[in-house]
Scaffold this active site. Structure first.
Site, PDB file in Angstrom:
ATOM      1  N   ALA A 294      -5.255   3.908   0.374  1.00 58.06           N
ATOM      2  CA  ALA A 294      -4.038   3.248  -0.110  1.00 58.06           C
ATOM      3  C   ALA A 294      -3.311   2.501   1.011  1.00 58.06           C
ATOM      4  O   ALA A 294      -2.106   2.545   1.132  1.00 58.06           O
ATOM      5  CB  ALA A 294      -3.106   4.267  -0.756  1.00 58.06           C
TER       6      ALA A 294
ATOM      7  N   GLY B 224       0.867  -1.176   0.000  1.00 56.01           N
ATOM      8  CA  GLY B 224       0.000   0.000   0.000  1.00 56.01           C
ATOM      9  C   GLY B 224       0.897   1.216   0.000  1.00 56.01           C
ATOM     10  O   GLY B 224       2.068   1.131   0.323  1.00 56.01           O
ATOM     11  N   CYS B 225       0.320   2.360  -0.350  1.00 58.54           N
ATOM     12  CA  CYS B 225       1.105   3.590  -0.357  1.00 58.54           C
ATOM     13  C   CYS B 225       1.327   4.033   1.084  1.00 58.54           C
ATOM     14  O   CYS B 225       2.340   4.593   1.433  1.00 58.54           O
ATOM     15  CB  CYS B 225       0.316   4.634  -1.116  1.00 58.54           C
ATOM     16  SG  CYS B 225       1.297   5.894  -1.868  1.00 58.54           S
ATOM     17  N   GLN B 226       0.351   3.749   1.929  1.00 56.68           N
ATOM     18  CA  GLN B 226       0.364   4.253   3.307  1.00 56.68           C
ATOM     19  C   GLN B 226       0.820   3.208   4.314  1.00 56.68           C
ATOM     20  O   GLN B 226       1.584   3.490   5.212  1.00 56.68           O
ATOM     21  CB  GLN B 226      -1.053   4.715   3.690  1.00 56.68           C
ATOM     22  CG  GLN B 226      -1.569   5.846   2.862  1.00 56.68           C
ATOM     23  CD  GLN B 226      -0.971   7.168   3.276  1.00 56.68           C
ATOM     24  OE1 GLN B 226      -0.413   7.301   4.349  1.00 56.68           O
ATOM     25  NE2 GLN B 226      -1.071   8.155   2.415  1.00 56.68           N
TER      26      GLN B 226
END
Lengths: 403, 141
Positions: free
Chosen positions: B119, B51-53
């Site tokens: 994200a 994930g981006c986060q």
């Protein structure tokens, strides 16, 4: 401290989020838009909508005049030598790609592209793509732990093979203000072309491209109170002449035959197709809004708030600051000991506080700091002391929830 | 064995006691802390959902008692969400999981955690859970 009081200009800042007043501390991602910008765009559609540069009729002339007036304002604002050195693009990313693509035909295998380790992905990936296609080599200005660039390395990094030096004016992830003049003059000793990503600089500082002697400088309207989807590429005439067109189509041509065409003069050579006219009109209104307040006043307001916020954050024992450069602007990046930035962001959101968490599209910086990401607050002209106070209260609550 | 619906109802009841978001998130955080650790050898890049986060790891195996999942995240709230998602699907038959929608999240006000803009890896994890259901269908253990 004498503070600006501009919230009433921004309709969105009176909205409630999760039942609480919105505290918007994500302005480095995009700034909110003042009513004058929204009005300018609505008014354009109500009274001037027409295609530009291609009609003899009244509306088309009016639209073209308004459109070109903004180019003229931007040219004056950044002190470009000529209006045709202002190219309208979709935004900073588009501007980087325009230049990186153009250099495909100008580089040879073995040439070097020097980029900094402090870049947003948008000022890194297009150069990686250029290196792959051209056989040029990517080299890097290293980042120190403080978030500053190690410019003591410049002499050994810049050599006759260096053709492009690309870096940002102000870092989106850590707020570092880079010593742009020093890097530009070092690059120019070998005749390298300098590209600056100015996305984060436009909203906080005056820009004078001739004084900087920079070759290319890019920015986005949406980070400076204007609409999304419109930005600029400033380029020195001689460089813009050297680069081949990026996209083909209407507007960018002089004469078209079936098998070949000649291209229009600057700036139209790089502006294929119908442009984002309402975006340009909105940007013009945003620029006027900034100039009415004064960019210096905005910067002072933000600097005061930044040190106020930093002082309060420093009193919270679990806060770790990332980016301690001597000169910084509008951004504080930090972490909470023992907590993931995402958790901090989710809980702050529950209290109506909008922050950015994660790697801020700058993964190499996070890798170098050995962290998954940071929590970032970023300020703008409309940010108030009350916003910071509410953020600090919410952050303290967040920390106690996570423990 | 409890059906997916039984388990959803349990969770909805459990969350109905919380009056405000703070109680709810305190609970989510403690679920995250209590989630069983994933076996380190299974935290491979193949099992990782970037994930981006936040990052998520998911592994699954087919047993006589249905599919057994194990999962982890580097963020505690994401771990809490994982605990809730797994509680419903753990040990269920592949055919039950293959098209399962996790609609109970709406009733407890936590659907935003499955929004793509977060994200956080959870959207892909939910898809991956269903894919395990599809892949294990028809396989005998």
């Amino acid at each position: 401290m004498k503070q600006l009081n501009l919230k009433h200009d921004f309709p969105i800042l009176n909205k409630k989020i999760n039942g609480k007043p919105l505290v918007y501390l994500d302005s480095a991602a995009t700034t909110q838009k003042p009513q004058v910008v929204i009005d300018a765009m609505v008014e354009y559609y109500k009274s001037s909508n027409s295609n530009v540069h291609r009609g003899v009729h009244f509306l088309s002339e009016r639209a073209t005049d308004s459109f070109e007036a903004v180019r003229s304002s931007l040219h004056r604002y950044i002190n470009a030598a000529y209006e045709h050195e202002i190219i309208f693009t979709k935004g900073t990313t588009d501007s980087v790609n325009l230049v990186a693509h153009g250099f495909r035909s100008l580089l040879n295998p073995g040439d070097e592209i020097l980029v900094s380790e402090l870049e947003h992905h948008s000022n890194l990936v297009p150069w990686q793509m250029l290196a792959q296609v051209s056989g040029a080599k990517l080299t890097f200005i290293p980042m120190l732990k403080s978030g500053e660039l190690d410019i003591s390395m410049l002499d050994s990094l810049i050599n006759v093979k260096t053709k492009i030096v690309a870096f940002n004016h102000i870092s989106n992830a850590l707020g570092t203000v880079n010593p742009v003049k020093k890097i530009i003059s070092a690059a120019h000793t070998v005749g390298a072309c300098v590209f600056i990503d100015g996305a984060q600089a436009f909203p906080h500082t005056a820009i004078n491209v001739q004084e900087l002697d920079v070759d290319f400088y890019a920015g986005s309207a949406h980070k400076m109170y204007g609409p999304a989807g419109i930005g600029l590429l400033y380029g020195k005439s001689e460089w813009l002449e050297k680069l081949p067109p990026y996209q083909g189509g209407g507007e960018m041509i002089a004469e078209v035959k079936l098998k070949e065409s000649t291209y229009a003069a600057l700036p139209h050579k790089f502006e294929a197709g119908t442009p984002n006219i309402e975006g340009v009109i909105g940007w013009g209104a945003a620029l006027k809004w900034i100039e009415d307040i004064g960019i210096e006043n905005i910067r002072m307001h933000e600097d005061d708030l930044l040190s106020y916020a930093r002082g309060l954050l420093a009193e919270i024992p679990d806060v770790i600051f990332y980016g301690t450069a001597k000169e910084r602007a509008a951004v504080i990046s930090f972490g909470i000991k023992g907590s993931h930035p995402y958790d901090v962001g989710v809980l702050l959101d529950q209290m109506g506080i909008a922050v950015r968490t994660g790697h801020h599209c700058a993964q190499p910086i996070m890798t170098s700091l050995k962290i998954p990401g940071t929590v970032r607050i970023s300020l703008a002209a409309y940010t108030s002391k009350e916003d910071i106070d509410m953020f600090i209260v919410a952050l303290e609550k967040t920390i106690s929830l996570l423990n | 064995m409890e059906t997916i619906i039984d388990r959803e109802e349990d969770i909805i009841e459990e969350f109905s006691f919380f009056d405000d978001w703070m109680d709810k998130y305190t609970h989510l955080i403690s679920l995250g802390k209590e989630l069983e650790q994933m076996i380190p050898e299974n935290k491979t890049s193949e099992n990782q959902i970037k994930g981006c986060q936040s990052q998520v790891w998911l592994n699954a195996k087919l047993t006589e008692n249905g599919i057994l999942f194990e999962a982890d995240s580097d963020a505690i709230i994401t771990r809490g969400m994982i605990a809730l998602l797994l509680r419903v699907v753990q040990g269920q038959k592949p055919e039950k999981i293959a098209s399962y929608e996790f609609n109970f999240l709406e009733k407890i006000g936590l659907t935003t955690h499955l929004s793509p803009s977060r994200a956080n890896g959870l959207v892909s994890m939910v898809k991956q859970i269903r894919l395990y259901g599809v892949a294990f269908q028809g396989k005998k253990k």
